[in-house]
Design a protein around this motif. Structure first.
Motif, mmCIF file in Angstrom:
data_model
loop_
_atom_site.group_PDB
_atom_site.id
_atom_site.type_symbol
_atom_site.label_atom_id
_atom_site.label_comp_id
_atom_site.label_asym_id
_atom_site.label_seq_id
_atom_site.Cartn_x
_atom_site.Cartn_y
_atom_site.Cartn_z
ATOM 1 N N GLN A 76 -10.040 8.191 4.263
ATOM 2 C CA GLN A 76 -9.229 7.061 3.830
ATOM 3 C C GLN A 76 -7.822 7.128 4.401
ATOM 4 O O GLN A 76 -7.236 6.101 4.769
ATOM 5 N N LEU A 80 -6.702 3.680 6.043
ATOM 6 C CA LEU A 80 -5.622 2.945 5.383
ATOM 7 C C LEU A 80 -4.958 3.900 4.407
ATOM 8 O O LEU A 80 -5.421 4.081 3.283
ATOM 9 N N TYR A 83 -1.812 1.143 0.584
ATOM 10 C CA TYR A 83 -1.529 -0.268 0.379
ATOM 11 C C TYR A 83 -1.427 -0.498 -1.116
ATOM 12 O O TYR A 83 -1.691 0.409 -1.921
ATOM 13 N N THR A 85 -1.438 -3.359 -4.712
ATOM 14 C CA THR A 85 -2.222 -4.416 -5.353
ATOM 15 C C THR A 85 -1.306 -5.459 -5.988
ATOM 16 O O THR A 85 -1.688 -6.126 -6.945
ATOM 17 N N LYS A 89 -2.719 -9.252 -3.305
ATOM 18 C CA LYS A 89 -3.218 -8.402 -2.224
ATOM 19 C C LYS A 89 -4.029 -7.259 -2.828
ATOM 20 O O LYS A 89 -3.826 -6.871 -3.974
ATOM 21 N N THR A 90 -4.929 -6.705 -2.055
ATOM 22 C CA THR A 90 -5.790 -5.644 -2.566
ATOM 23 C C THR A 90 -6.405 -4.893 -1.402
ATOM 24 O O THR A 90 -6.050 -5.111 -0.234
ATOM 25 N N HIS A 91 -7.326 -3.999 -1.678
ATOM 26 C CA HIS A 91 -8.016 -3.244 -0.626
ATOM 27 C C HIS A 91 -9.342 -2.742 -1.174
ATOM 28 O O HIS A 91 -9.563 -2.709 -2.404
ATOM 29 N N GLY A 92 -10.220 -2.344 -0.280
ATOM 30 C CA GLY A 92 -11.585 -1.994 -0.638
ATOM 31 C C GLY A 92 -11.736 -0.906 -1.680
ATOM 32 O O GLY A 92 -12.484 -1.080 -2.651
ATOM 33 N N PRO A 329 -5.145 3.555 -2.266
ATOM 34 C CA PRO A 329 -6.448 3.621 -1.592
ATOM 35 C C PRO A 329 -6.999 5.031 -1.433
ATOM 36 O O PRO A 329 -8.219 5.229 -1.536
#
Length: 451
Positions: A76, A80, A83, A85, A89-92, A329
């Motif tokens: 990870q 990335l 990042y 939230t 906006k967000t991430h996997g 992340p």
């Protein structure tokens, strides 16, 4: 502890302020510097190995040195490394972890809010509870009830929930909105002639009396650990939760289950909520969520709570709350892999298999004349010592026992005179015996020194 000039110990004393320590004593004795860990063991910079009988801070479920978690973090970081939230906006990793936690939740939950520690999770819960009360047009419903000897963190609000004097002294705590009700520890809190069943019912009566005295319309929520951890590993008496929960429902008071220690297998179920048949509206999680390989925690809220909060954020235009590292992340990726390990290796089933040995050996510590009570469930327990043996203030005997354990190769934690044991969930029966062999020897050393 001798400190060589410019050694790690000396530099630590020179530059670092420690948690839960006497700063002046720290200057005199220094700290134990741990360099590496593997499985249930850690090793200091001199090469001495210890059983980590507290899983770090109640938290390293899968043990130290788990390569899959290192690899998950590395992957990870390369993809990335950070990042957030905020602001749509967000991430996997945060999405996948939120989905996983909702699937795992022992009672229906709707949304996950990520934080970085159990303290932050409980602090956020308080803020959202107050936010909800205002949204419902109940501005007076702001008081929070927790319990004497409960532990919920050290931020200003969560430390107020915590029912331990040293978390309040000189900090101007607790906040006036926080109230404390009876600790469910039968041995110390029972009345003369009171049975355990009667005591459990009285705890519920005490709670209801407090609610009525303050005014039910002013009480927003009740926070509680399924099993109290840092307050001395207090296991609730039979019937306690069955008596308490109806009181909360009767007055429309939210129930927040603090699963920071009990969550992810410690009590022999995935959650302490399952072990004790709880029906919380909100849950706070941390520690074993990532086995503390990365700082991460979570607040789970049910749909009724969520809908009110969502409506209020729409009315105002924003939910004005957040942390830079919420749902980080790397931390989320590590937590996901950690949960996979817990499930794939059936660590909850493993806890059930080895818990009888753990609890048997814990109970056998009661044969030492210094031990006045042992208590526990699953892979968590405590042996309480009688501080009267030293004719000193509470905690003196616990500190001596803690030092004896460490000298013999076991890291425990003295909560005043209650010696806690909470090893990594991967511990084997042979290792449980090794742990308690050291504890027995340490207690014998202390009791012999007092003869």
């Amino acid at each position: 502890m001798a400190q060589l000039p410019n050694s790690l110990e000396a530099r630590d004393t020179a530059f670092q302020l420690h948690s839960y320590a006497n700063a002046r004593r720290q200057e005199e004795t220094g700290a134990l510097v741990i360099e590496k860990g593997e499985g249930i063991y850690v090793e200091d910079i001199s090469g001495k190995r210890y059983i980590e009988g507290m899983a770090g801070l109640w938290s390293v479920a899968v043990g130290f040195g788990e390569k899959r978690l290192v690899d998950a973090a590395t992957r990870q970081m390369e993809k990335l490394p950070y990042y957030h939230t905020f602001t749509y906006k967000t991430h996997g990793p945060s999405i996948e972890l939120a989905e996983k936690l909702i699937e795992m939740a022992p009672v229906p939950m709707s949304k996950v809010y990520f934080t970085n520690s159990g303290s932050e999770a409980n602090d956020t819960a308080i803020k959202l509870i107050w936010y909800r009360s205002n949204a419902l047009g109940q501005p007076d419903r702001k008081k929070i009830i927790s319990r004497v000897r409960g532990y919920h963190g050290v931020t200003i609000a969560s430390a107020s929930l915590t029912g331990l004097p040293n978390n309040h002294k000189s900090f101007d705590l607790p906040l006036p909105q926080v109230l404390h009700t009876t600790c469910p520890h039968y041995r110390t809190m029972k009345r003369d002639g009171e049975s355990e069943a009667d005591f459990a019912r009285r705890c519920a009566v005490d709670l209801e009396d407090l609610i009525l005295a303050e005014g039910p319309e002013t009480i927003a929520a009740f926070f509680a650990e399924p099993v109290m951890g840092a307050g001395g590993v207090v296991v609730p008496p039979d019937g306690y939760w069955q008596a308490v929960q109806p009181v909360l429902k009767k007055y429309g008071i939210l129930f927040v289950a603090d699963e920071v220690i009990c969550g992810f297998g410690r009590t022999g179920n995935m959650f302490g909520t399952q072990t004790y048949g709880l029906e919380p509206d909100m849950m706070t999680l941390s520690k074993a969520l990532s086995s503390s390989y990365q700082p991460i925690s979570a607040l789970l809220i049910n749909d009724a709570v969520y809908q009110t909060i969502a409506d209020e954020s729409d009315r105002i235009g924003v939910l004005g709350h957040g942390y830079t590292g919420s749902g980080h992340p790397v931390a989320a990726a590590v937590a996901l892999e950690n949960l996979k390990i817990i499930e794939e290796r059936d660590l909850v089933g493993h806890v059930r298999n080895v818990a009888p040995v753990f609890q048997k050996r814990l109970a056998e510590l009661g044969e030492n004349p210094l031990v006045i009570e042992t208590r526990g469930v699953g892979l968590i327990g405590a042996a309480e010592l009688s501080h009267d043996a030293l004719a000193q203030t509470p905690g003196a005997l616990g500190a001596r026992a803690n030092a004896a354990f460490q000298e013999k190769g076991l890291i425990s934690r003295a909560m005043l005179d209650a010696m806690a044991f909470c090893p990594p969930l991967i511990i084997t029966e042979n290792q449980i015996n090794e742990l308690f062999d050291i504890a027995e020897a340490g207690l014998k050393t202390v009791s012999d020194s007092l003869k």
